[in-house]
Design a protein around this motif. Structure first.
Motif, PDB file in Angstrom:
ATOM      1  N   PRO A 294      34.271  24.798  30.698  1.00  0.00           N
ATOM      2  CA  PRO A 294      35.279  25.623  31.418  1.00  0.00           C
ATOM      3  C   PRO A 294      35.701  26.917  30.369  1.00  0.00           C
ATOM      4  CG  PRO A 294      35.827  23.878  31.948  1.00  0.00           C
ATOM      5  CD  PRO A 294      35.007  23.570  30.786  1.00  0.00           C
ATOM      6  N   GLN A 295      36.146  27.988  30.814  1.00  0.00           N
ATOM      7  CA  GLN A 295      36.756  29.005  30.105  1.00  0.00           C
ATOM      8  C   GLN A 295      37.790  28.673  28.926  1.00  0.00           C
ATOM      9  OE1 GLN A 295      38.341  32.122  32.185  1.00  0.00           O
ATOM     10  NE2 GLN A 295      38.220  33.672  30.471  1.00  0.00           N
ATOM     11  N   GLY A 296      37.572  28.790  27.726  1.00  0.00           N
ATOM     12  CA  GLY A 296      38.471  28.428  26.811  1.00  0.00           C
ATOM     13  C   GLY A 296      38.730  27.042  26.274  1.00  0.00           C
TER      14      GLY A 296
ATOM     15  N   THR B 193      29.950  36.394  30.047  1.00  0.00           N
ATOM     16  CA  THR B 193      30.039  37.149  28.588  1.00  0.00           C
ATOM     17  C   THR B 193      30.636  38.537  28.900  1.00  0.00           C
ATOM     18  OG1 THR B 193      29.065  37.435  26.664  1.00  0.00           O
ATOM     19  CG2 THR B 193      27.626  37.859  28.573  1.00  0.00           C
ATOM     20  N   PHE B 194      31.150  39.038  27.932  1.00  0.00           N
ATOM     21  CA  PHE B 194      31.582  40.245  27.665  1.00  0.00           C
ATOM     22  C   PHE B 194      30.842  41.223  26.743  1.00  0.00           C
ATOM     23  CE2 PHE B 194      35.459  39.057  30.570  1.00  0.00           C
ATOM     24  CZ  PHE B 194      35.305  40.114  31.279  1.00  0.00           C
ATOM     25  N   ARG B 195      29.827  40.337  26.124  1.00  0.00           N
ATOM     26  CA  ARG B 195      29.062  40.944  24.976  1.00  0.00           C
ATOM     27  C   ARG B 195      27.638  41.073  25.135  1.00  0.00           C
ATOM     28  NH1 ARG B 195      33.475  41.735  21.357  1.00  0.00           N
ATOM     29  NH2 ARG B 195      34.812  39.869  21.435  1.00  0.00           N
TER      30      ARG B 195
ATOM     31  N   VAL C  84      38.264  41.198  47.500  1.00  0.00           N
ATOM     32  CA  VAL C  84      36.879  40.420  47.525  1.00  0.00           C
ATOM     33  C   VAL C  84      35.973  40.579  46.396  1.00  0.00           C
ATOM     34  CG1 VAL C  84      35.132  39.858  48.742  1.00  0.00           C
ATOM     35  CG2 VAL C  84      37.297  40.541  50.073  1.00  0.00           C
ATOM     36  N   SER C  85      35.798  39.373  45.663  1.00  0.00           N
ATOM     37  CA  SER C  85      34.894  39.339  44.535  1.00  0.00           C
ATOM     38  C   SER C  85      33.755  39.021  45.150  1.00  0.00           C
ATOM     39  CB  SER C  85      35.457  38.433  43.588  1.00  0.00           C
ATOM     40  OG  SER C  85      35.430  37.345  43.806  1.00  0.00           O
ATOM     41  N   SER C  86      32.663  39.983  44.781  1.00  0.00           N
ATOM     42  CA  SER C  86      31.470  39.695  45.110  1.00  0.00           C
ATOM     43  C   SER C  86      30.424  39.789  43.961  1.00  0.00           C
ATOM     44  CB  SER C  86      30.934  40.696  45.994  1.00  0.00           C
ATOM     45  OG  SER C  86      31.228  42.005  45.389  1.00  0.00           O
TER      46      SER C  86
ATOM     47  N   ASP D  59      31.333  29.138  30.084  1.00  0.00           N
ATOM     48  CA  ASP D  59      32.212  30.271  30.612  1.00  0.00           C
ATOM     49  C   ASP D  59      32.583  30.760  29.357  1.00  0.00           C
ATOM     50  OD1 ASP D  59      33.521  32.069  31.866  1.00  0.00           O
ATOM     51  OD2 ASP D  59      34.696  30.636  33.181  1.00  0.00           O
ATOM     52  N   GLU D  60      32.114  32.096  29.070  1.00  0.00           N
ATOM     53  CA  GLU D  60      32.599  32.494  27.880  1.00  0.00           C
ATOM     54  C   GLU D  60      32.869  31.786  26.563  1.00  0.00           C
ATOM     55  OE1 GLU D  60      35.975  35.563  28.700  1.00  0.00           O
ATOM     56  OE2 GLU D  60      35.276  35.444  30.932  1.00  0.00           O
ATOM     57  N   ILE D  61      31.676  31.243  26.075  1.00  0.00           N
ATOM     58  CA  ILE D  61      31.785  30.266  24.941  1.00  0.00           C
ATOM     59  C   ILE D  61      31.716  31.348  23.763  1.00  0.00           C
ATOM     60  CG2 ILE D  61      30.863  28.186  25.755  1.00  0.00           C
ATOM     61  CD1 ILE D  61      28.161  29.299  24.613  1.00  0.00           C
TER      62      ILE D  61
HETATM   63  N1  LIG Z   1      36.918  35.558  46.041  1.00  0.00           N
HETATM   64  C1  LIG Z   1      38.190  35.243  45.589  1.00  0.00           C
HETATM   65  N2  LIG Z   1      39.056  34.856  46.684  1.00  0.00           N
HETATM   66  C2  LIG Z   1      40.195  34.555  46.239  1.00  0.00           C
HETATM   67  N3  LIG Z   1      40.839  34.607  45.021  1.00  0.00           N
HETATM   68  C3  LIG Z   1      39.960  34.798  43.981  1.00  0.00           C
HETATM   69  C4  LIG Z   1      38.678  35.170  44.382  1.00  0.00           C
HETATM   70  N4  LIG Z   1      37.804  35.376  43.211  1.00  0.00           N
HETATM   71  C5  LIG Z   1      38.695  35.415  42.427  1.00  0.00           C
HETATM   72  N5  LIG Z   1      39.879  34.932  42.736  1.00  0.00           N
HETATM   73  C6  LIG Z   1      41.327  34.459  41.950  1.00  0.00           C
HETATM   74  O1  LIG Z   1      41.385  35.611  40.892  1.00  0.00           O
HETATM   75  C7  LIG Z   1      41.609  34.987  39.596  1.00  0.00           C
HETATM   76  C8  LIG Z   1      40.877  35.266  38.616  1.00  0.00           C
HETATM   77  O2  LIG Z   1      39.482  34.692  38.821  1.00  0.00           O
HETATM   78  P1  LIG Z   1      38.782  34.022  37.501  1.00  0.00           P
HETATM   79  O3  LIG Z   1      39.621  33.398  36.537  1.00  0.00           O
HETATM   80  O4  LIG Z   1      37.647  33.258  38.422  1.00  0.00           O
HETATM   81  O5  LIG Z   1      38.242  35.447  37.065  1.00  0.00           O
HETATM   82  P2  LIG Z   1      37.094  35.845  35.791  1.00  0.00           P
HETATM   83  O6  LIG Z   1      36.260  36.931  36.074  1.00  0.00           O
HETATM   84  O7  LIG Z   1      36.593  34.399  35.045  1.00  0.00           O
HETATM   85  O8  LIG Z   1      38.069  36.248  34.715  1.00  0.00           O
HETATM   86  P3  LIG Z   1      37.808  36.624  33.098  1.00  0.00           P
HETATM   87  O9  LIG Z   1      36.675  37.720  33.104  1.00  0.00           O
HETATM   88  O10 LIG Z   1      39.271  36.793  32.647  1.00  0.00           O
HETATM   89  O11 LIG Z   1      37.248  35.173  32.643  1.00  0.00           O
HETATM   90  C9  LIG Z   1      41.868  33.680  40.063  1.00  0.00           C
HETATM   91  O12 LIG Z   1      43.532  33.209  39.944  1.00  0.00           O
HETATM   92  C10 LIG Z   1      41.033  33.265  41.439  1.00  0.00           C
HETATM   93  O13 LIG Z   1      41.641  32.213  41.933  1.00  0.00           O
END
Ligand SMILES: Nc1ncnc2c1ncn2[C@@H]1O[C@H](COP(=O)(O)OP(=O)(O)OP(=O)(O)O)[C@@H](O)[C@H]1O
Ligand SMILES: [Mg+2]
Lengths: 1119, 111
Positions: free
Chosen positions: A74-76, A1080-1082, A1101-1103, A1048-1050
């Motif tokens: 996981p991240q971090g 990654t962001f790199r 909505v994230s897609s 995740d972002e190692i």
């Molecule tokens: N489709 C979704 N529906 C509901 N909540 C979402 C959805 N996608 C993301 N979230 C919420 O948005 C927040 C950020 O999500 P997440 O940590 O997965 O983002 P990330 O892209 O990994 O960010 P970073 O680039 O900082 O690592 C979390 O609290 C997550 O629960």
């Protein structure tokens, strides 16, 4: 509210083993879904619900363990691996090898082994007991064998005995059969006789029934009918007689009345003639007198005028001085006279006109009278015509009524016929029903009702089988016996019809029938019949006549039956051809050789006959019904006709009424016109008289005028001249004449008046009394139409005669009917006598036959007991079982008594073994086998135990080796990878031990020197810690590869150069079929990636969507 | 792979709670144990044969998989063995009771 998440794995290498019950998808993908709701938390694999445990087990089978999530970082959390304690890292490594779970399983297995040891102990104990028991059994077995030998001996003896008995029985049966056949043959004669008599009785009964029916019909309808008509006719005759009497009375009174009237008329005529004569006598007298009177009057007037003129002349002339004066006066007088004349002439003309008018009117009235007369005549003719018409109609009416009566009679008769028919149908049905089951008969009669109710067409239900076949007398019995109750099966066209009726029948819950739907009958197999000539038999089916339609049904029921001459032949043929046979007497043999039937019931009427009779009666019934309906139709038609005629009569009567009223009206008018005419005539006479008077006056005036003119031309003479004397004389003369004439006139007038009065009186009497009376009497005479009455009377008399004639014929008929009835009754009595005789003869025959029957029954009983014994013996022989050949011959010479003794011996010996266990041998065999098996298994178990123990030892050792090897491998890999990541430094994984056990795994690294300048973990930067962790993960990956890795972002904390080297190493490792998923962001990771996805957060909505390298690069750099 | 080999029955025994009597009786424990030993590489002679035939890499992955699963398979074998013992015991008891029942009925007949 619920949410679900789904992951799809590619399982083409089939590493993942699906839980039982889950089907693999065709493309070998495995989809895992978790659904989270408020209450439930479901797991699905390939859309199939499974438990959480199954899910975990499946994932663990490919290395996704809950306790070592090192392939998902996981991240971090990447540095956590570096920061962990040595002990924790050791656990991680042990997990990698699987040592821990192995240890658990091993412990469980050992526990189980101990348990099983206990069981084994028990097994051994029980085994020993089993052994003991089996030994006992063996003892029994030996005893049994001895016993068996004895028994075998016994069986042989028994077999011989039974065999002998069987032969004996068969002989007896044969003898009985011969006896039976002889009785049958001798009874055959009687039977034929019986049949003949039966037929005769049947015919007699039928005849009797017919006679009874006829009697009934005659008694009930015809006789009654005749009586009724007789009554009706006598009623009619009395009616006619009454009417005739009435008419006669009327005619009598009419005649006397007529006589009186005629007398009166004569009297009146005489009177009138008298008066008329008187009047005629008086009239010329009167007229003469009147003329004289008129003349007198005229003369008087003339004289008076002359006198007057003279007087005036005398007076006036004296007054006149001269001629002019005189002439002037005369002229004036003349003028006056002329004026008077013109008025008179005018009046005369007016009177003439009036006269003409009156004449015209008279003519008119005359015309009218003529018209009225003709119209009256015409209407009288019309009335006649109408009356004629009414008569015709009445005749027609009575004719129709008679016809209807005839029809009613016919109807009545048919009703009776129908009733008797129904009776006979019911009788037959009853006798049929006596022979069959109640519910079946109920069912059959219900079916008829249902068919009517449901309106099932007659073409789809054909009737019972028995109704549809025809059989000759000879084979009737065979057919009946073979068919049995299927005679009453109802044949229909389709199973649909059947089920329709069936449902209704079930609904009614009353009765039971069997249907044969034609569409469901299978074509039976072809049947081989023995050929006729050779075997003296025939197929029963050939003797049945039937409609081709029912071929299949008939074949089904009768196809397998042949008719044979006697039982022996039947027996042989049955067995040979697999058929059943029947003799003409109704004895039946089926293919197994079972004989049934025996003696038949003599008193029972053939069911087939009954069915046939029923069919015939039904047909008659139907026809009668039809006829009845036709007659009813005709009756209604005639009813209509009668109604029509009635209406016509009514109409014509109305017309007559109307014409009669009109006629009456015409007569009234005629009378009126006649009076009018009379009045007119009178007026005309008056007017004529008046005119004549006027004309006379005119003449008078003209004379006067002439005189005046004469006077005027005369010379004027003075009045008192001589001429005066002349005048005086003249005057005196005139006055004298006048006086006498006036006297005469007075006299004349008196007599005239008297005559007038007389005449008036006469006229009045004539006109107002006598003529009127005569007219009345004439009318009366005219009205009393004696001729018509007489005609009517004649008619009535004729009719009465007719009816009397009819009465006579009817009485004749009744007499004949009486005779007929008597004759019928006599015939019935005779027939009854004959029947009784026949019946008593029949009874005699039946008695003899009864005797035969008893004999036969005795034989049959004997035979059946013998048969039973035979079957018993046969079964006993079968029970004895198979016997060796020599055993059969061994005892042939020994007498039966001796054999029985031997058998008893044998039995005695066997008694000693009464305790023998007959199943010992079998039991022993059985349990012996069982024991062998169980022993074998016990032995196997022993071997198994040993092998397992050995295996456990091996595995323990194996485990130690494996752990060791794995640890070495991992630490080797670690150093390797670390060097690749940090070319300038070195790294090492140190595994610490405490004796035999491992104590921990520590990391020792240096980042800038190959020398031993190792750093403490705490001293490392975040990036360095990350590098260590990555190296460890990748080292483990090489030993225990997971299918994929999720990082995740190692690279968040890595320096540029490490990022580069890490990405290179990952790239290289990914070539071996392992999948790496990184966020990654790199740019470094993007550089080496095969596939790139972007995550976008938009509108809450994230897609995720796929993208290419350049866009990804731009995105990363642009940010 | 595991499901098709001779150890399939054992694998099922390890994982399933209810085992049918038939499948338990059919399984040959000694054979299975030998097979398991072969697969895990315990038996040296076989192992060396294997080494000659197949390359090292495969052998290693082979071993690693089996260490985790060999525990389970072992448990499976033990389970089958235990079950077999149990069945045998009950069979024997059954037979014994049958025999004694037979004796009883015989005695009855004889009286
Ligand atoms: N489709 C979704 N529906 C509901 N909540 C979402 C959805 N996608 C993301 N979230 C919420 O948005 C927040 C950020 O999500 P997440 O940590 O997965 O983002 P990330 O892209 O990994 O960010 P970073 O680039 O900082 O690592 C979390 O609290 C997550 O629960
Ligand atoms: Mg994140």
């Amino acid at each position: 509210m619920s949410a679900s998440v789904e992951v799809i794995f590619d399982n083409n290498d089939e590493q993942m083993s699906l839980p039982t019950g889950v089907k693999p998808k065709p493309n070998n993908e495995v989809s895992i879904r978790r659904t989270i709701g408020l209450k439930k938390d479901d797991y699905q694999i390939n859309d199939r619900n499974i438990t959480r445990g199954d899910m975990i087990r499946m994932l663990e089978s490919v290395g996704f363990s809950m306790s070592n999530p090192y392939n998902i970082v996981p991240q971090g959390k990447i540095i956590a691996l570096t920061n962990a304690k040595d002990k924790e890292r050791l656990l991680l490594l042990e997990e990698v090898v699987g040592a821990k779970s192995f240890e658990n399983k091993l412990q469980a297995s050992l526990l189980k082994m101990d348990e099983t040891e206990q069981k084994r102990f028990q097994i051994n104990k029980e085994m020993k007991e089993l052994e003991n028991k089996l030994n006992e059994m063996e003892q029994e077995k030996i005893e049994l064998e001895k016993y068996n030998n004895l028994e075998k001996n016994k069986k042989v003896i028994q077999f011989n005995l039974y065999d002998r008995e069987l032969n004996d029985i068969i002989n007896q049966i044969e003898k009985l059969d011969i006896e039976y056949n002889s009785i049958l043959i001798s009874s055959e004669k009687y039977l034929q006789e019986l049949d003949k008599r039966e037929l005769i009785i049947e015919q007699l009964k039928m005849k009797l029934n017919h006679i009874e029916d006829e009697l009934k019909i005659k008694n009930q309808s015809e006789f009654e009918e005749l009586n009724n008509t007789k009554d009706a006719i006598s009623q009619k005759i009395t009616n006619y007689q009454i009417k005739i009497k009435e008419f006669e009375n009327k005619i009598k009174t009419n005649k006397s009345q007529l006589k009186i009237n005629n007398q009166n008329l004569k009297l009146l005529d005489e009177l009138i003639n008298e008066k008329q004569l008187e009047l005629n006598e008086i009239k010329p007298q009167y007229e003469e007198l009147n003329n004289v009177n008129q003349d007198l009057k005229f003369e008087i007037n003339k004289l008076k005028d002359q006198e007057k003129i003279l007087i005036i002349k005398n007076n006036k002339y004296s007054q006149f001085a001269n001629i002019e004066e005189r002439n002037e006066w005369i002229q004036e007088e003349i003028n006056n006279l002329n004026l008077n004349l013109t008025t008179l002439n005018n009046t005369c003309k007016g009177l003439e006109d009036e006269e003409m008018d009156l004449t015209r009117e008279f003519d008119e009235i005359n015309q009218k009278i003529q018209d009225l007369n003709t119209s009256i005549n015409e209407s009288t003719i019309t009335i006649d015509e109408i009356e004629h018409e009414i008569k015709d109609l009445n005749e027609m009416y009575t004719k129709e009524i008679d016809k209807r009566k005839e029809l009613w009679r016919e109807e009545n008769k048919l009703d009776t016929v129908l009733e008797t028919n129904l009776d006979s149908i019911n009788r037959i049905e009853r006798s049929i029903n006596e022979n069959i089951d109640y519910s079946l008969s109920q069912g059959i009669s219900n079916v008829k009702e249902i068919v009517n109710k449901l309106n099932i067409p007659e073409t789809s239900i054909y009737g019972t089988l028995g109704e549809l076949i025809k059989v000759s007398e000879k084979y009737k019995r065979c057919v009946e016996i073979i068919a049995g109750n299927s005679l009453f099966n109802i044949i229909v066209d389709t199973d649909e019809t059947a089920s329709q009726i069936m449902n209704e029948l079930i609904r009614m819950q009353n009765g039971r029938v069997t249907f044969i739907p034609l569409n469901r009958i299978e074509n039976g197999v072809n049947i081989n019949y023995p050929s006729n000539e050779e075997s003296n038999c025939t197929a029963l089916i050939k003797k049945i006549k039937y409609d081709k339609k029912f071929e299949k049904v008939i074949r089904n029921v009768f196809g397998k039956t042949i008719v044979v001459k006697d039982l022996q032949l039947g027996n042989r043929l049955c067995k040979e051809f697999k058929l059943q046979a029947i003799t003409l007497d109704g004895d039946r043999i089926d293919s197994k050789g079972v004989v049934s039937g025996g003696y038949f019931n003599i008193n029972r009427r053939s069911r087939l006959d009954n069915l046939k009779e029923l069919q015939r009666s039904r047909n008659v019934y139907k026809n009668t019904m039809k006829e009845l309906a036709q007659i009813k139709d005709e009756i209604s038609q005639i009813d209509d006709e009668i109604d029509k005629i009635n209406a016509e009569i009514r109409e014509v009567s109305g017309k007559r009424e109307r014409v009669m009223i009109k006629n009456e009206d015409g007569r009234l008018k005629l009378n009126q016109s006649k009076t009018q005419l009379y009045n007119l005539e009178e007026t005309m006479v008056n007017v004529k008289n008046k005119r004549e008077q006027m004309e006379k006056n005119v003449l008078l005036n003209e004379a006067k005028l002439k005189e005046y003119e004469l006077e005027m031309n005369k010379e004027f003479v003075n009045g008192n001249d001589g001429e005066l004397g002349d005048g005086d004389d003249e005057l005196r003369d005139i006055s004298l004449q006048l006086k006498s004439k006036e006297e005469k006139m007075l006299q004349q007038n008196e007599s005239l008046m008297a005559l007038q009065i007389q005449m008036d009186e006469l006229k009045a009497e004539l006109e107002s009394k006598l003529i009127r009376q005569r007219d009345e009497v004439e009318l009366k005479i005219l009205q009393c139409d004696n001729e018509g009455m007489e005609e009517e009377l004649k008619n009535l008399q004729y009719q009465e005669m007719d009816e009397t004639k009819a009465m006579e014929t009817i009485e004749n008929d009744i007499d004949k009917m009486y005779k007929d009835l008597k004759e019928l009754k006599e015939r019935k009595g005779k027939e009854n006598e004959v029947l009784n005789k026949a019946n008593s003869q029949q009874m005699l025959l039946v008695e003899t036959l009864e005797k035969y029957k008893q004999d036969v029954e005795k034989i049959m009983i004997k035979r059946s007991t013998l048969n039973k014994r035979k079957v018993e013996v046969e079964t006993q022989i079968r029970e004895v079982g198979l016997i060796s050949e020599d055993a059969l011959t061994k005892y042939t010479d020994i007498q039966s008594e001796e054999l029985v003794e031997q058998l008893n011996d044998c039995n005695d010996q066997m008694k000693e073994f009464s305790n023998v266990n007959k199943r010992a041998l079998e039991n022993f065999k059985k349990f012996h086998g069982k024991r062998e098996e169980l022993m074998g298994r016990s032995h196997e178990l022993e071997e198994s135990e040993e092998s397992i123990k050995e295996l456990i030892d091996n595995l323990k050792e194996q485990k130690v080796n494996a752990v060791e090897r794995t640890f070495n491998q991992v630490s080797e890999n670690f150093s390797d990878i670390f060097e690749q990541l940090v070319p300038r430094g070195t790294g090492e994984l140190v595994i610490g031990r405490q004796g035999q056990e491992y104590s921990g795994v520590s990391i020792q690294v240096s980042f800038n020197s190959k020398n031993d300048e190792q750093l403490q973990i705490e001293q490392l930067s975040g990036g360095q810690k990350t590098v260590c962790a990555i190296a460890l993960i990748l080292a483990i990956q090489q030993v225990d590869p997971a299918p994929f890795y999720l990082f995740d972002e190692i690279d968040a904390a890595l320096d540029k150069e490490y990022r580069k080297s890490v990405s290179q190493v990952i790239k290289r490792l990914s070539q071996n079929g392992t999948q790496f998923i990184l966020t990654t962001f790199r740019s470094d990771m993007i550089e080496i990636a095969d596939m790139i996805y972007m995550v976008k957060y938009h509108n809450k909505v994230s897609s995720v969507y796929e993208t290419n390298k350049t866009i990804a690069m731009n995105f990363v750099k642009g940010k | 792979t595991k499901n098709n080999g001779p150890l399939a029955q054992i694998w099922l025994a390890a994982n399933m709670t209810n085992l049918s009597r038939g499948s338990v009786q059919q399984t040959d424990v000694v054979e299975s144990a030998k097979e398991l030993a072969k697969v895990t590489g315990c038996i040296k002679t076989n192992n060396s044969d294997r080494n000659n035939n197949e390359d090292d890499n495969e052998d290693e992955t082979f071993k690693h998989i089996t260490l985790r699963t060999s525990g389970e398979l072992l448990q499976g074998i033990v389970r089958v063995y235990s079950k077999q013992a149990g069945f045998l015991l009950s069979d024997i008891k059954d037979t014994l009771s049958k025999i004694s029942a037979l004796f009883k009925t015989n005695q009855r007949i004889n009286i």
